[in-house]
Motif scaffolding. Sequence first.
Motif, PDB file in Angstrom:
ATOM      1  N   THR A 190     -56.687  -0.599  89.585  1.00 37.11           N
ATOM      2  CA  THR A 190     -56.042  -1.899  89.435  1.00 37.11           C
ATOM      3  C   THR A 190     -55.434  -2.042  88.040  1.00 37.11           C
ATOM      4  N   GLU A 194     -51.373  -2.452  87.046  1.00 37.49           N
ATOM      5  CA  GLU A 194     -50.867  -3.574  86.268  1.00 37.49           C
ATOM      6  C   GLU A 194     -50.153  -3.101  85.003  1.00 37.49           C
ATOM      7  N   ASP A 200     -48.322  -7.268  89.841  1.00 33.54           N
ATOM      8  CA  ASP A 200     -49.058  -8.515  89.619  1.00 33.54           C
ATOM      9  C   ASP A 200     -50.381  -8.407  90.364  1.00 33.54           C
ATOM     10  N   THR A 201     -51.441  -8.048  89.657  1.00 34.45           N
ATOM     11  CA  THR A 201     -52.721  -7.809  90.320  1.00 34.45           C
ATOM     12  C   THR A 201     -53.471  -9.098  90.642  1.00 34.45           C
TER      13      THR A 201
END
Length: 235
Positions: A190, A194, A200-201
């Motif tokens: 993740t 990003e 856009d996590t």
Amino acid sequence: MNAITQINADVQKQITDAFNFRHACKLFDAERKISDGEFETILEAGRLSPTSFGHEPFRILVIQTPEKRELFRPFSWGANGMMSGTDGQLGTASHFGIILASTAETMKAGSDYLQNFYREVKYLPEDVIGMFNGAYGNFQSTDHNITTDREILDWSGKQAYIVLANMMTAGALMGIDSCPMEGFDMEKTTQVLEQEFGIDTNAWRPAVMFGFGYRAGEPAFDKTRRSVEDTVTWF
């Protein structure tokens, strides 16, 4: 046997042959590449896949730049060849990528994202949008009790797996190998998405990695499955 019956029999055989052909390919032939047209068909199988309520809570990232792929190597034990002493799927797949799943930010009933989706993608009239909001809200709050951020993300992940399954089946029908991969550190993946890919996590999280290509050798083991009797129950 008439022509339609023969065609159906041929199609049935193609399907079962494809599923027997498909296996979780751990090492691809790095010199063989999937043609653009064939991979576009695989992607189209994913794009056209069914999802719950038709909400399409997924995105497909295709990562072809070697340097970008290598960003995942330190913490992707299911794709880096660690267990086989090879470059793994990261280093040998013709096409490698990640399917992202939507978070509660977009998939919570009544979200701004969904209202725009209903209007701009599904072209629904306002009265039908109201019905969708009510039905989906009831589905989340009552029918399946999917209300927390994690529960909604897990629901989106289920849809991502439908997408990847259809992509792998499409590939197998064309004689193209594949591998789904969950063997990676979710938090580190993740962060890389990003920081290095601009994802856009808050809205999107990794669900599953995939590799497509052509096998470097035959599978080490024969395909095994439970019997039909142990798998299917009729009433």
